[in-house]
Design a protein around this motif. Structure first.
Motif, short mmCIF file in Angstrom:
data_model
loop_
_atom_site.label_atom_id
_atom_site.label_comp_id
_atom_site.label_asym_id
_atom_site.label_seq_id
_atom_site.Cartn_x
_atom_site.Cartn_y
_atom_site.Cartn_z
N ILE A 413 0.84 -1.20 0.00
CA ILE A 413 0.00 0.00 0.00
C ILE A 413 0.88 1.24 0.00
CG2 ILE A 413 -1.87 1.21 1.20
CD1 ILE A 413 -2.63 -1.45 2.48
N VAL A 428 2.09 3.21 6.30
CA VAL A 428 0.75 2.64 6.50
C VAL A 428 0.76 1.80 7.77
CG1 VAL A 428 -0.93 0.98 5.60
CG2 VAL A 428 0.07 2.69 4.08
N VAL A 462 -5.39 3.79 -4.61
CA VAL A 462 -4.92 2.49 -4.13
C VAL A 462 -5.83 1.37 -4.60
CG1 VAL A 462 -4.54 1.08 -2.06
CG2 VAL A 462 -3.71 3.45 -2.13
N LYS A 470 -7.83 -2.97 0.13
CA LYS A 470 -6.53 -2.46 0.56
C LYS A 470 -6.47 -0.93 0.58
CE LYS A 470 -4.14 -6.61 -1.07
NZ LYS A 470 -3.09 -7.20 -1.92
N ARG A 471 -7.60 -0.29 0.33
CA ARG A 471 -7.59 1.17 0.32
C ARG A 471 -7.56 1.72 1.75
NH1 ARG A 471 -12.85 -0.46 -0.22
NH2 ARG A 471 -14.47 0.75 0.87
#
Length: 497
Positions: A413, A428, A462, A470-471
């Motif tokens: 990410i 992240v 993303v 996965k955002r």
């Protein structure tokens, strides 16, 4: 065990021979040939031969390199000390490792934590008339492979730093495995500007060239101008961490001399943390050369690398080095993944001759670090492609996010976020969420602080590149990300902020 540094041993035996005149070390405008290094290190080795365990005040200087080489010649374990460590950390390391003396440059001001230790100043102002061969009588090339070479302290992110006891066997096998993977020879000239109190800067960056019979040019402190100068003057390899390569990538558009110098290098190597794919691509586009990555840690030295004769696949750390066994395991920490598909995340476990012996004075921590069948638990999470390439997605403790039933690695990410033109730096993490279990949190340094990208924009960015789950669900904008001396992002400082 055979000598760690054959060229140095040859220079000791024949001060007038070819090996003695080869360049070994250069720090700024100060340098030593192998003969001069032998002349400086051998008497010091004789002086400390009965010392038991010694500390080295590890400044980026010739004196530090000579001190560590002397300790290895004498078979005395050396404890490299970070000059930037605080008093309490230094006090812990000194109390835990119990060195009998400290080696330092004559002009160094040592902190109170070292005041009780006998001090020995390292002399590198050698004269050719000094008889290095006579001092060599005190040196024994037959040390056991299991004899401790170094005690390197971990970063202490989960408690006080632990001293990893690194045997001579691990130093030799790691450097020889890298020679195989990187086609590293005595003709190579390495450039780096890394600190000398850890594995990357000291073992790979100083001891590596000396084991090959090559040379190293240390910049003292990393800067792009120094990289350009040394690679333009015949250096063949560059070692750096992602922060350094990021600065290089940022400078390339306005610095054609830097681009030309990097294009001449035989090998550009990044390590200690993942190099963002965005920086990989910017450097490759400007120079025609690909940065390769390797993966290791204090306890294991080097585990994997992209090979010089292999595919320089951005975002991966290559394949296991010769002699290293590597597996990915399920959450139970014992069940190996049945197949490698490039998607399934598991913890990296390794075993082989590159591993440390123990944590000094910590049998409990040593036992907990290994499985019953001898695999070391790295705590790093990765996926592995069918052809063996390993891609690290983060640390088990801070970078594995369990959200909506998925196991997600923070690293991929972060790479996706860095491809957004409005993001200069990114990290992240996960935070508790009553619905998802954990939600994905992005911490960014915007390219324009006055006009940062919005959450919806980054989430869509993303989701398109990776997958909707996965955002990021939350975005925080910072002026800078907290980093340690090696340029690694200190995520615990974000999580507990």
């Amino acid at each position: 065990m055979s000598p760690l540094f054959p060229a140095l041993t040859e220079a000791l035996a024949d001060p007038d021979g070819t090996a003695a005149h080869r360049s070994a070390l250069r720090f700024g405008d100060r340098s030593l040939t192998y003969g001069e290094l032998a002349t400086a290190a051998a008497p010091l080795a004789a002086r400390i031969g009965e010392a038991g365990r010694i500390a080295v005040w590890a400044t980026p200087t010739l004196e530090t390199a000579v001190a560590v080489v002397a300790a290895l010649l004498a078979g005395v374990p050396a404890v490299p000390l970070n000059p930037k460590s605080g008093g309490s950390e230094l006090g812990h390391i000194v109390a835990d490792s119990a060195p009998t003396l400290v080696l330092a440059s004559a002009g160094d001001q040592l902190p109170p934590a070292l005041s009780a230790l006998e001090r020995v100043d390292v002399d590198v102002d050698v004269r050719a008339a000094r008889a290095a061969a006579a001092a060599a009588e005190a040196l024994d090339p037959g040390f056991s492979p299991e004899a401790p070479a170094l005690v390197v302290y971990t970063s202490g992110t989960t408690g006080p730093p632990k001293g990893a006891v690194i045997p001579r066997r691990a130093v030799a096998t790691t450097l020889d495995a890298l020679a195989d993977a990187w086609q590293w020879t005595g003709d190579d000239v390495l450039v780096h500007g890394l600190p000398l109190f850890h594995v990357h800067g000291l073992i790979l960056g100083i001891l590596g060239p000396l084991r090959r019979g090559g040379s190293v040019r240390h910049l003292g402190r990393f800067d792009v101008t120094g990289v350009t100068r040394e690679l333009s003057a015949g250096a063949t390899m560059l070692f750096g961490v992602p922060t350094m390569y990021h600065r290089i990538a940022e400078a390339l558009p306005d610095d054609p001399a830097l681009a030309k110098a990097l294009a001449r290098a035989r090998l550009l190597v990044s390590g200690s943390a993942a190099l963002p794919v965005h920086d990989h691509e910017r450097i490759a586009e400007a120079t025609g050369r690909r940065v390769i990555e390797r993966y290791g840690m204090t306890e294991t030295l080097m585990n994997t690398s992209v090979r010089a004769d292999g595919e320089p696949r951005a975002g991966t750390v290559g394949v296991p080095l010769p002699g290293v066994e590597l597996r990915l395991t399920e959450e139970d920490g014992t069940t190996a993944l049945a197949a490698y598909d490039g998607e399934t995340v598991g913890e990296i476990q390794v075993r082989g001759p590159n591993l440390f012996t123990e944590y000094l004075n910590r049998p409990d921590a040593t036992a907990a670090a290994f499985t019953e069948d001898g695999w070391f638990r790295t705590g790093d999470m990765a996926v592995r492609d069918p052809d063996g390439y390993v891609r690290i997605v983060g640390r088990k403790a801070t970078d594995l996010i369990k959200s909506g039933g998925y196991k997600i690695g923070a690293g991929e990410i972060e790479n996706a976020l860095l491809e957004h033109p409005g993001v200069r730096e990114a990290a992240v993490t996960g935070e508790p969420d009553p619905d998802l279990g954990e939600r994905i949190v992005a911490w960014i340094v915007p390219a324009d602080a006055e006009n940062p990208p919005l959450l919806a924009e980054l989430a869509d960015h993303v989701a398109v590149r990776l997958a909707p789950h996965k955002r990021p669900r939350v975005v925080y904008c910072l002026g800078a990300l907290p980093r340690n001396d090696m340029g690694k992002i200190m995520k615990r400082a974000l999580i507990h902020d």
